[in-house]
Scaffold this active site. Sequence first.
Site, PDB file in Angstrom:
ATOM      1  N   SER A 145       0.938  -1.109   0.036  1.00  0.00           N
ATOM      2  CA  SER A 145      -0.018   0.115   0.212  1.00  0.00           C
ATOM      3  C   SER A 145       0.679   1.297   0.037  1.00  0.00           C
ATOM      4  O   SER A 145       2.070   1.162   0.493  1.00  0.00           O
ATOM      5  CB  SER A 145      -0.797   0.011   1.320  1.00  0.00           C
ATOM      6  OG  SER A 145      -1.568   1.418   1.288  1.00  0.00           O
ATOM      7  N   TYR A 159      -1.335  -0.540  10.321  1.00  0.00           N
ATOM      8  CA  TYR A 159      -1.348  -1.140   8.869  1.00  0.00           C
ATOM      9  C   TYR A 159      -0.242  -0.680   8.114  1.00  0.00           C
ATOM     10  O   TYR A 159       0.196  -1.589   7.335  1.00  0.00           O
ATOM     11  CB  TYR A 159      -2.833  -0.581   8.479  1.00  0.00           C
ATOM     12  CG  TYR A 159      -3.056  -0.623   7.170  1.00  0.00           C
ATOM     13  CD1 TYR A 159      -3.742  -2.057   6.758  1.00  0.00           C
ATOM     14  CD2 TYR A 159      -3.059   0.394   6.096  1.00  0.00           C
ATOM     15  CE1 TYR A 159      -3.902  -2.100   5.111  1.00  0.00           C
ATOM     16  CE2 TYR A 159      -3.199   0.211   4.636  1.00  0.00           C
ATOM     17  CZ  TYR A 159      -3.812  -1.151   4.415  1.00  0.00           C
ATOM     18  OH  TYR A 159      -3.953  -1.307   3.031  1.00  0.00           O
TER      19      TYR A 159
END
Length: 250
Positions: A145, A159
């Site tokens: 990501s 995350y």
Amino acid sequence: MSDGRVLLVTGGSRGIGAAVSFAAAREGWRVAVNYAVNRQAAEDVVRLVTGAGGSALAVQGDVGTEDGIEAIFAAVDSAFGRLDGLVNNAGIVGPPQRVDEISAERLERMLRVNVAGSIRCAAEAVRRMSTRHGGMGGAIVNLSSMAAVLGSPGQYVEYAAAKGAIDSFTVGLAREVAGEGIRVNAVRPGIIDTEIHASGGLPDRARDLASSIPLKRPGAAGEVADAILYLLSDKATYVTGAILNVSGGR
Ligand code: NAP
């Protein structure tokens, strides 16, 4: 075309994973569409793939548990008897929280699904694909990501850290198995219009952030799938250890 090669897409039932399942089936892959809880979504993907003349199978299993991973690979082995590609796509976020608010349970689940799940699935794939183990080679694509680079302060730093681990894992595994017929790459999506934002309590996140993205819009799941299909394909035979930003410039 992919000559009936078999691809496992973890979290292949919704969002980016579903787009990968559809695109791969169109290119001739037989697709194992993994899901954790939403069986209907996986069966809908399978129905659409088979209705269009492709081959797909819904495979239940939580990549955050060892039992789940064993069940996934047992199902792939018994249905197809071979494996040629893995897309480590299953991933979760949580509601926005500062690091000093995150519970130990949330942190543990985040790392188990997003990091350990991807590493364990890759290990099982390498055991089946590596020429060192009698396999015929293959390709792995990991979902990182842009959070790995940006850090996601005030939203979900843990995350982002998990996706940073995926970047390091991609580079290390790529070098480890490069001589065994396996290429390993990653994509770093930016803000993509899927249900993951609602699952993190921010259903309007993609729309709200659109103006901050250089291309002035969120990405579509299919645009990420196109990059993943390239990395899986024979057009990328000299690409390994690469991490491709698919982020509209974000
Ligand atoms: P999504 O729409 O929320 O879909 C998640 C998929 O993963 C579903 O098929 C879900 O199946 C499955 N899944 C979740 N937990 C699982 C588990 N423990 N075991 C097996 N499957 C599980 O997510 P997405 O937006 O497509 O994201 C896909 C990947 O891209 C993730 O790794 C995410 O971190 C990454 N990514 C997304 C964005 C974005 O903006 N969307 C940006 C950067 C990176 P069930 O429905 O059965 O739970």
